[in-house]
Design a protein around this motif. Structure first.
Motif, PDB file in Angstrom:
ATOM      1  N   SER A  57      55.950  58.768   7.435  1.00 51.86           N
ATOM      2  CA  SER A  57      55.187  59.139   6.388  1.00 51.86           C
ATOM      3  C   SER A  57      55.599  58.490   5.106  1.00 51.86           C
ATOM      4  O   SER A  57      56.551  58.124   4.676  1.00 51.86           O
ATOM      5  CB  SER A  57      55.475  60.726   5.895  1.00 51.86           C
ATOM      6  OG  SER A  57      54.946  61.363   6.771  1.00 51.86           O
ATOM      7  N   VAL A  58      54.398  57.721   4.512  1.00 48.57           N
ATOM      8  CA  VAL A  58      54.768  57.180   3.063  1.00 48.57           C
ATOM      9  C   VAL A  58      54.045  57.963   1.969  1.00 48.57           C
ATOM     10  O   VAL A  58      52.661  58.355   2.272  1.00 48.57           O
ATOM     11  CB  VAL A  58      54.146  55.668   3.172  1.00 48.57           C
ATOM     12  CG1 VAL A  58      54.383  54.916   1.929  1.00 48.57           C
ATOM     13  CG2 VAL A  58      54.862  55.127   4.546  1.00 48.57           C
ATOM     14  N   SER A  59      54.798  58.271   0.901  1.00 46.49           N
ATOM     15  CA  SER A  59      54.244  59.243  -0.092  1.00 46.49           C
ATOM     16  C   SER A  59      54.390  58.567  -1.292  1.00 46.49           C
ATOM     17  O   SER A  59      55.022  57.834  -1.888  1.00 46.49           O
ATOM     18  CB  SER A  59      54.825  60.660  -0.222  1.00 46.49           C
ATOM     19  OG  SER A  59      54.948  61.434   1.009  1.00 46.49           O
ATOM     20  N   ASP A  60      53.304  59.049  -2.560  1.00 46.37           N
ATOM     21  CA  ASP A  60      53.211  58.535  -3.691  1.00 46.37           C
ATOM     22  C   ASP A  60      53.662  59.670  -4.563  1.00 46.37           C
ATOM     23  O   ASP A  60      52.790  60.609  -4.367  1.00 46.37           O
ATOM     24  CB  ASP A  60      51.998  57.722  -4.131  1.00 46.37           C
ATOM     25  CG  ASP A  60      52.067  57.347  -5.597  1.00 46.37           C
ATOM     26  OD1 ASP A  60      52.637  57.393  -6.334  1.00 46.37           O
ATOM     27  OD2 ASP A  60      50.765  56.493  -5.805  1.00 46.37           O
ATOM     28  N   TYR A  61      54.909  59.706  -5.343  1.00 41.06           N
ATOM     29  CA  TYR A  61      55.371  60.740  -6.141  1.00 41.06           C
ATOM     30  C   TYR A  61      55.015  60.199  -7.433  1.00 41.06           C
ATOM     31  O   TYR A  61      55.489  59.100  -7.870  1.00 41.06           O
ATOM     32  CB  TYR A  61      56.803  61.069  -5.822  1.00 41.06           C
ATOM     33  CG  TYR A  61      57.281  61.797  -4.637  1.00 41.06           C
ATOM     34  CD1 TYR A  61      57.917  62.988  -4.771  1.00 41.06           C
ATOM     35  CD2 TYR A  61      56.865  61.534  -3.435  1.00 41.06           C
ATOM     36  CE1 TYR A  61      58.257  63.915  -3.803  1.00 41.06           C
ATOM     37  CE2 TYR A  61      57.215  62.343  -2.241  1.00 41.06           C
ATOM     38  CZ  TYR A  61      57.682  63.480  -2.457  1.00 41.06           C
ATOM     39  OH  TYR A  61      58.213  64.335  -1.336  1.00 41.06           O
ATOM     40  N   HIS A  74      67.387  66.631   2.736  1.00 39.95           N
ATOM     41  CA  HIS A  74      66.550  65.847   3.936  1.00 39.95           C
ATOM     42  C   HIS A  74      67.321  66.006   5.158  1.00 39.95           C
ATOM     43  O   HIS A  74      68.515  65.361   5.134  1.00 39.95           O
ATOM     44  CB  HIS A  74      66.236  64.590   3.185  1.00 39.95           C
ATOM     45  CG  HIS A  74      65.454  64.667   2.065  1.00 39.95           C
ATOM     46  ND1 HIS A  74      64.091  64.906   1.865  1.00 39.95           N
ATOM     47  CD2 HIS A  74      66.190  64.271   0.662  1.00 39.95           C
ATOM     48  CE1 HIS A  74      64.116  65.169   0.488  1.00 39.95           C
ATOM     49  NE2 HIS A  74      65.019  64.372  -0.137  1.00 39.95           N
ATOM     50  N   ARG A  78      65.846  59.094   4.052  1.00 40.18           N
ATOM     51  CA  ARG A  78      64.406  59.044   3.264  1.00 40.18           C
ATOM     52  C   ARG A  78      64.953  58.142   1.913  1.00 40.18           C
ATOM     53  O   ARG A  78      65.953  57.922   1.655  1.00 40.18           O
ATOM     54  CB  ARG A  78      64.358  60.482   2.498  1.00 40.18           C
ATOM     55  CG  ARG A  78      63.137  60.112   1.496  1.00 40.18           C
ATOM     56  CD  ARG A  78      63.084  61.613   0.713  1.00 40.18           C
ATOM     57  NE  ARG A  78      61.901  62.125   1.195  1.00 40.18           N
ATOM     58  CZ  ARG A  78      61.331  62.984   0.501  1.00 40.18           C
ATOM     59  NH1 ARG A  78      61.317  63.203  -0.405  1.00 40.18           N
ATOM     60  NH2 ARG A  78      60.049  63.497   1.196  1.00 40.18           N
ATOM     61  N   ARG A 125      57.238  57.131 -11.096  1.00 42.14           N
ATOM     62  CA  ARG A 125      56.388  57.005  -9.811  1.00 42.14           C
ATOM     63  C   ARG A 125      57.212  56.364  -8.690  1.00 42.14           C
ATOM     64  O   ARG A 125      58.003  55.418  -8.821  1.00 42.14           O
ATOM     65  CB  ARG A 125      55.237  56.090 -10.409  1.00 42.14           C
ATOM     66  CG  ARG A 125      54.393  56.097  -9.193  1.00 42.14           C
ATOM     67  CD  ARG A 125      52.988  55.425  -9.313  1.00 42.14           C
ATOM     68  NE  ARG A 125      52.109  55.246  -8.370  1.00 42.14           N
ATOM     69  CZ  ARG A 125      51.439  54.341  -8.039  1.00 42.14           C
ATOM     70  NH1 ARG A 125      51.233  53.277  -9.055  1.00 42.14           N
ATOM     71  NH2 ARG A 125      50.532  54.254  -7.093  1.00 42.14           N
ATOM     72  N   ILE A 127      57.381  55.449  -4.405  1.00 38.64           N
ATOM     73  CA  ILE A 127      56.799  55.397  -3.299  1.00 38.64           C
ATOM     74  C   ILE A 127      57.990  55.750  -2.282  1.00 38.64           C
ATOM     75  O   ILE A 127      59.112  55.140  -2.370  1.00 38.64           O
ATOM     76  CB  ILE A 127      56.294  53.897  -2.875  1.00 38.64           C
ATOM     77  CG1 ILE A 127      55.287  53.656  -3.797  1.00 38.64           C
ATOM     78  CG2 ILE A 127      55.817  53.914  -1.437  1.00 38.64           C
ATOM     79  CD1 ILE A 127      53.890  54.467  -3.850  1.00 38.64           C
ATOM     80  N   ASP A 130      59.376  58.407   4.824  1.00 38.81           N
ATOM     81  CA  ASP A 130      60.165  59.367   5.679  1.00 38.81           C
ATOM     82  C   ASP A 130      59.990  59.025   7.172  1.00 38.81           C
ATOM     83  O   ASP A 130      58.773  58.691   7.609  1.00 38.81           O
ATOM     84  CB  ASP A 130      59.865  60.697   5.495  1.00 38.81           C
ATOM     85  CG  ASP A 130      60.270  61.263   4.027  1.00 38.81           C
ATOM     86  OD1 ASP A 130      61.498  61.447   4.113  1.00 38.81           O
ATOM     87  OD2 ASP A 130      59.384  61.501   3.220  1.00 38.81           O
ATOM     88  N   THR A 139      61.761  67.466   4.297  1.00 40.36           N
ATOM     89  CA  THR A 139      62.226  68.037   3.214  1.00 40.36           C
ATOM     90  C   THR A 139      62.507  69.507   3.247  1.00 40.36           C
ATOM     91  O   THR A 139      61.575  70.364   3.835  1.00 40.36           O
ATOM     92  CB  THR A 139      61.536  67.987   1.600  1.00 40.36           C
ATOM     93  OG1 THR A 139      61.275  66.553   1.328  1.00 40.36           O
ATOM     94  CG2 THR A 139      62.321  68.735   0.598  1.00 40.36           C
TER      95      THR A 139
END
Length: 143
Positions: A57-61, A74, A78, A125, A127, A130, A139
């Motif tokens: 999984s690739v997420s933009d926080y 975790h 991560r 910001r 990236i 996981d 998480t």
């Protein structure tokens, strides 16, 4: 006269082509710069990947100034890349604190409670990457 103009135009075209060839020879088409190479997390734990089939999984926080993430952990490695801002990560049990800035790579702690805070005046910001077995959560929130 027309022939002379054609020859002059051809000469200029050859000069321009030569200049472009010189420029492109000086430009490297691919440049790789290592940002981080490590075998341990921020707390010094060895990085051990999950075995078997995994979900990537690739997420933009995006974390607003003053925002605090809840205490969490975790179960698997991560990684995050800080695109913007500065984030402080604290391990409440030990008091260890890590501060990450734009351009840093975060190798998060595994199996240890921690939280992050944007202590700055600009958004953070990240990236985040996981790798977990199947649909295992990346998480776990502290109860």
């Amino acid at each position: 006269m027309r022939i002379a103009a054609c020859i002059a135009a051809a000469g200029l075209a050859l000069l321009a082509a030569g200049a472009r060839a010189e420029e492109s020879a000086a430009v490297k088409p691919v440049v790789v710069t290592t940002i981080l190479s490590t075998t341990t997390t921020a707390a010094g734990q060895p990085i051990r990947l999950p075995q078997g089939d995994i979900t990537l999984s690739v997420s933009d926080y995006r974390i607003a100034p003053g925002a605090r993430l809840p205490v969490h952990m975790h179960p698997f490695p991560r990684y995050a890349y800080v695109l913007e801002g500065t984030i402080a990560v604290t391990l409440p049990d030990s008091g260890q604190r890590f501060v990450y800035h734009q351009g840093d790579v975060i190798v998060e702690v595994v199996g240890l409670w921690h939280y992050g805070v944007n202590e700055g005046t600009t958004p953070v910001r990240l990236i985040v990457f996981d790798q977990v077995p199947g649909n295992t959560p990346a998480t776990v929130l502290k109860p």
